[in-house]
Design a protein around this motif. Structure first.
Motif, PDB file in Angstrom:
ATOM      1  N   GLU A   1      54.958  47.747 -12.008  1.00 20.84           N
ATOM      2  CA  GLU A   1      54.958  47.405 -13.422  1.00 20.84           C
ATOM      3  C   GLU A   1      53.689  46.683 -13.863  1.00 20.84           C
ATOM      4  OE1 GLU A   1      58.493  45.242 -14.235  1.00 20.84           O
ATOM      5  OE2 GLU A   1      59.804  47.010 -14.168  1.00 20.84           O
ATOM      6  N   ASN A   2      53.155  45.819 -13.019  1.00 25.10           N
ATOM      7  CA  ASN A   2      51.995  45.016 -13.404  1.00 25.10           C
ATOM      8  C   ASN A   2      50.692  45.467 -12.742  1.00 25.10           C
ATOM      9  OD1 ASN A   2      53.545  43.219 -15.054  1.00 25.10           O
ATOM     10  ND2 ASN A   2      54.290  42.246 -13.180  1.00 25.10           N
ATOM     11  N   VAL A   3      50.699  46.665 -12.168  1.00 22.24           N
ATOM     12  CA  VAL A   3      49.478  47.181 -11.548  1.00 22.24           C
ATOM     13  C   VAL A   3      48.539  47.694 -12.637  1.00 22.24           C
ATOM     14  CG1 VAL A   3      48.517  48.945 -10.038  1.00 22.24           C
ATOM     15  CG2 VAL A   3      50.638  47.771  -9.388  1.00 22.24           C
ATOM     16  N   GLN A   4      47.366  47.086 -12.725  1.00 23.95           N
ATOM     17  CA  GLN A   4      46.378  47.464 -13.734  1.00 23.95           C
ATOM     18  C   GLN A   4      45.008  47.774 -13.132  1.00 23.95           C
ATOM     19  OE1 GLN A   4      46.846  47.621 -17.259  1.00 23.95           O
ATOM     20  NE2 GLN A   4      49.003  47.557 -16.642  1.00 23.95           N
ATOM     21  N   THR A   5      44.747  47.260 -11.951  1.00 23.37           N
ATOM     22  CA  THR A   5      43.427  47.386 -11.352  1.00 23.37           C
ATOM     23  C   THR A   5      43.544  47.859  -9.904  1.00 23.37           C
ATOM     24  OG1 THR A   5      43.381  45.123 -10.485  1.00 23.37           O
ATOM     25  CG2 THR A   5      42.626  45.445 -12.767  1.00 23.37           C
ATOM     26  N   LEU A   6      42.404  48.189  -9.315  1.00 24.09           N
ATOM     27  CA  LEU A   6      42.372  48.581  -7.907  1.00 24.09           C
ATOM     28  C   LEU A   6      42.825  47.420  -7.025  1.00 24.09           C
ATOM     29  CD1 LEU A   6      41.571  51.090  -6.293  1.00 24.09           C
ATOM     30  CD2 LEU A   6      39.283  50.120  -6.041  1.00 24.09           C
ATOM     31  N   GLU A   7      42.477  46.205  -7.421  1.00 22.40           N
ATOM     32  CA  GLU A   7      42.889  45.025  -6.659  1.00 22.40           C
ATOM     33  C   GLU A   7      44.414  44.856  -6.702  1.00 22.40           C
ATOM     34  OE1 GLU A   7      40.416  45.110  -8.874  1.00 22.40           O
ATOM     35  OE2 GLU A   7      38.766  44.994  -7.414  1.00 22.40           O
ATOM     36  N   ASP A   8      45.000  45.106  -7.864  1.00 25.82           N
ATOM     37  CA  ASP A   8      46.462  45.051  -7.967  1.00 25.82           C
ATOM     38  C   ASP A   8      47.103  46.097  -7.060  1.00 25.82           C
ATOM     39  OD1 ASP A   8      46.233  43.119  -9.971  1.00 25.82           O
ATOM     40  OD2 ASP A   8      46.382  44.582 -11.595  1.00 25.82           O
ATOM     41  N   LEU A   9      46.547  47.295  -7.092  1.00 27.05           N
ATOM     42  CA  LEU A   9      47.103  48.385  -6.282  1.00 27.05           C
ATOM     43  C   LEU A   9      47.030  48.056  -4.801  1.00 27.05           C
ATOM     44  CD1 LEU A   9      48.257  51.300  -6.488  1.00 27.05           C
ATOM     45  CD2 LEU A   9      45.918  52.108  -6.106  1.00 27.05           C
ATOM     46  N   ASN A  10      45.995  47.328  -4.417  1.00 24.50           N
ATOM     47  CA  ASN A  10      45.801  47.009  -2.998  1.00 24.50           C
ATOM     48  C   ASN A  10      46.771  45.951  -2.495  1.00 24.50           C
ATOM     49  OD1 ASN A  10      44.513  47.635  -0.599  1.00 24.50           O
ATOM     50  ND2 ASN A  10      42.976  46.018  -0.831  1.00 24.50           N
ATOM     51  N   MET A  11      47.581  45.408  -3.369  1.00 29.70           N
ATOM     52  CA  MET A  11      48.663  44.544  -2.933  1.00 29.70           C
ATOM     53  C   MET A  11      49.817  45.360  -2.348  1.00 29.70           C
ATOM     54  SD  MET A  11      47.493  41.551  -3.564  1.00 29.70           S
ATOM     55  CE  MET A  11      48.952  40.518  -3.374  1.00 29.70           C
ATOM     56  N   LEU A  12      49.758  46.680  -2.575  1.00 29.26           N
ATOM     57  CA  LEU A  12      50.769  47.598  -2.068  1.00 29.26           C
ATOM     58  C   LEU A  12      50.161  48.469  -0.971  1.00 29.26           C
ATOM     59  CD1 LEU A  12      52.188  48.634  -5.556  1.00 29.26           C
ATOM     60  CD2 LEU A  12      53.066  46.859  -4.015  1.00 29.26           C
ATOM     61  N   THR A  13      50.986  49.215  -0.275  1.00 20.73           N
ATOM     62  CA  THR A  13      50.518  50.022   0.861  1.00 20.73           C
ATOM     63  C   THR A  13      50.681  51.502   0.562  1.00 20.73           C
ATOM     64  OG1 THR A  13      51.146  48.273   2.413  1.00 20.73           O
ATOM     65  CG2 THR A  13      50.795  50.480   3.327  1.00 20.73           C
ATOM     66  N   ALA A  14      49.613  52.244   0.797  1.00 23.05           N
ATOM     67  CA  ALA A  14      49.621  53.694   0.591  1.00 23.05           C
ATOM     68  C   ALA A  14      49.921  54.409   1.899  1.00 23.05           C
ATOM     69  CB  ALA A  14      48.270  54.148   0.046  1.00 23.05           C
ATOM     70  N   GLY A  15      50.409  55.643   1.784  1.00 26.39           N
ATOM     71  CA  GLY A  15      50.663  56.468   2.961  1.00 26.39           C
ATOM     72  C   GLY A  15      49.933  57.796   2.862  1.00 26.39           C
ATOM     73  N   PHE A  16      49.368  58.250   4.002  1.00 24.95           N
ATOM     74  CA  PHE A  16      48.589  59.482   4.032  1.00 24.95           C
ATOM     75  C   PHE A  16      48.822  60.232   5.329  1.00 24.95           C
ATOM     76  CE2 PHE A  16      46.113  56.457   1.519  1.00 24.95           C
ATOM     77  CZ  PHE A  16      45.940  57.173   0.350  1.00 24.95           C
ATOM     78  N   GLN A  17      48.489  61.513   5.312  1.00 26.88           N
ATOM     79  CA  GLN A  17      48.350  62.246   6.564  1.00 26.88           C
ATOM     80  C   GLN A  17      46.977  61.928   7.128  1.00 26.88           C
ATOM     81  OE1 GLN A  17      49.808  66.248   6.429  1.00 26.88           O
ATOM     82  NE2 GLN A  17      48.840  66.806   8.372  1.00 26.88           N
ATOM     83  N   ARG A  18      46.884  61.875   8.427  1.00 29.80           N
ATOM     84  CA  ARG A  18      45.715  61.308   9.090  1.00 29.80           C
ATOM     85  C   ARG A  18      44.404  62.010   8.742  1.00 29.80           C
ATOM     86  NH1 ARG A  18      45.611  57.828  13.099  1.00 29.80           N
ATOM     87  NH2 ARG A  18      47.838  58.109  13.495  1.00 29.80           N
ATOM     88  N   ASP A  19      44.403  63.340   8.631  1.00 32.68           N
ATOM     89  CA  ASP A  19      43.123  64.036   8.499  1.00 32.68           C
ATOM     90  C   ASP A  19      42.839  64.544   7.085  1.00 32.68           C
ATOM     91  OD1 ASP A  19      45.094  65.932   8.504  1.00 32.68           O
ATOM     92  OD2 ASP A  19      44.359  67.028  10.259  1.00 32.68           O
ATOM     93  N   TRP A  20      43.443  63.943   6.066  1.00 27.24           N
ATOM     94  CA  TRP A  20      43.125  64.302   4.692  1.00 27.24           C
ATOM     95  C   TRP A  20      41.799  63.674   4.260  1.00 27.24           C
ATOM     96  CZ3 TRP A  20      48.445  63.070   2.017  1.00 27.24           C
ATOM     97  CH2 TRP A  20      49.338  64.114   2.294  1.00 27.24           C
ATOM     98  N   ALA A  21      41.100  64.339   3.340  1.00 25.54           N
ATOM     99  CA  ALA A  21      39.856  63.784   2.798  1.00 25.54           C
ATOM    100  C   ALA A  21      40.115  62.482   2.049  1.00 25.54           C
ATOM    101  CB  ALA A  21      39.191  64.799   1.873  1.00 25.54           C
ATOM    102  N   ILE A  22      41.222  62.411   1.331  1.00 25.20           N
ATOM    103  CA  ILE A  22      41.537  61.214   0.553  1.00 25.20           C
ATOM    104  C   ILE A  22      41.786  60.007   1.456  1.00 25.20           C
ATOM    105  CG2 ILE A  22      44.017  61.671   0.421  1.00 25.20           C
ATOM    106  CD1 ILE A  22      44.009  60.591  -2.395  1.00 25.20           C
ATOM    107  N   THR A  23      42.229  60.251   2.675  1.00 22.95           N
ATOM    108  CA  THR A  23      42.450  59.160   3.626  1.00 22.95           C
ATOM    109  C   THR A  23      41.141  58.414   3.880  1.00 22.95           C
ATOM    110  OG1 THR A  23      44.166  60.498   4.663  1.00 22.95           O
ATOM    111  CG2 THR A  23      43.402  58.576   5.885  1.00 22.95           C
ATOM    112  N   GLY A  24      40.058  59.174   4.031  1.00 23.75           N
ATOM    113  CA  GLY A  24      38.758  58.550   4.231  1.00 23.75           C
ATOM    114  C   GLY A  24      38.299  57.750   3.029  1.00 23.75           C
ATOM    115  N   VAL A  25      38.636  58.199   1.825  1.00 21.54           N
ATOM    116  CA  VAL A  25      38.274  57.466   0.604  1.00 21.54           C
ATOM    117  C   VAL A  25      38.963  56.109   0.584  1.00 21.54           C
ATOM    118  CG1 VAL A  25      38.366  57.470  -1.917  1.00 21.54           C
ATOM    119  CG2 VAL A  25      37.857  59.594  -0.689  1.00 21.54           C
ATOM    120  N   PHE A  26      40.242  56.084   0.930  1.00 24.30           N
ATOM    121  CA  PHE A  26      40.979  54.818   0.956  1.00 24.30           C
ATOM    122  C   PHE A  26      40.469  53.902   2.063  1.00 24.30           C
ATOM    123  CE2 PHE A  26      43.586  56.258  -2.310  1.00 24.30           C
ATOM    124  CZ  PHE A  26      44.566  55.324  -2.618  1.00 24.30           C
TER     125      PHE A  26
END
Length: 273
Positions: free
Chosen positions: A130-155
């Motif tokens: 609800e209160n996520v507005q910035t990249l810093e806010d988002l980084n308070m949470l945890t993302a999930g990825f498949q190991r060899d995706w291109a986006i995984t490297g971006v994160f």
């Protein structure tokens, strides 16, 4: 509409007059059978390749098309392309390792749509966003990825909190069990992926207010052992870009998803690649 079966198949195209043009070499294009079945992403990618090959028949002549019935993750496909084994053509998100390992046809076939990401979440975690507005806010949470995706490297490069799964289906199971808070999926992936799993994983949803912008493009990659095929596909994609075919195919497959995503009414958080 093209009907492409997920088994090894060979299509030999003839000249427009129905006779083989013997003066040409026959280009043999070898792609993987879709790992997750023939969803619209795969139909879109296949139609892009077919049209690129067909539109270049006058210059390059007939071709053979093979679908190789072997299961490969993107990482395994990268090794196969690099070695020139089994496959010689693959469509992937652009990355340094792919650009170094194969010939990149640098014409984005999804016209940048891959850059916009929606968040798949567990319903019980909706209030966390609800209160996520910035990249810093988002980084308070945890993302999930498949190991060899291109986006995984971006994160990873952005030092974001994240977890990885070895398998695609494992990612959804982990999200259902709330092992992490969200997984970012492209606009053209998110709704279909939920719909096909709604009975098995009813607690998953698309977060309704946020989207991410992560600069990623989708290229056709060709083995360095197949320079003529790379030349042919590049010539075809240039024609399709000029005549509007690439944009028409994008609308054909993804127009409804784009409308549903309603990006104009979402808070978009921007990443640097």
């Amino acid at each position: 509409m093209l009907n492409i079966k997920p088994i090894i198949q060979v299509l030999l195209l003839f000249s427009f007059f129905g006779t083989v043009l013997n003066v040409y070499a026959v280009d043999e294009i070898k792609l993987l059978k879709p790992l997750l079945g023939m969803d619209k992403r795969e139909r879109h990618k296949d139609e892009v390749i077919f049209r690129a090959l067909e539109i270049t028949i006058p210059e390059f002549g007939p071709y053979l098309y093979k679908t190789i019935d072997v299961d490969m993750t993107p990482g395994r496909a990268l090794i196969s392309i690099r070695r020139g084994e089994l496959i010689n053509t693959y469509i992937a998100a652009s990355s340094d390792i792919w650009d170094k390992s194969a010939t990149a046809i640098k014409i984005p076939i999804r016209r940048g749509l891959m850059s916009y990401r929606l968040l798949l979440i567990h319903r019980a975690n909706l209030d966390k966003f609800e209160n996520v507005q910035t990249l810093e806010d988002l980084n308070m949470l945890t993302a999930g990825f498949q190991r060899d995706w291109a986006i995984t490297g971006v994160f990873e490069k952005a030092n974001m909190n994240m977890m990885t799964s070895h398998t695609f289906e494992g990612l959804f199971s982990m999200l259902e069990k709330r092992r992490f808070d969200y997984t970012p999926r492209a606009i053209y992936e998110a709704y279909d992926e939920l719909n096909t799993r709604k009975d098995k994983l009813p607690n998953l949803m698309v977060e309704p207010h946020l989207a991410l912008y992560i600069p990623l493009v989708t290229y056709v990659y060709v083995s360095k052992n197949a320079p003529r095929i790379a030349q042919r596909i590049e010539a075809g994609l240039k024609k399709m870009s000029a005549n509007g075919d690439l944009d028409k195919l994008l609308d054909k497959y993804y127009e409804e998803d784009i409308k549903k995503a309603d990006l104009a009414n979402r808070k978009i958080i921007y990443f640097d690649k």
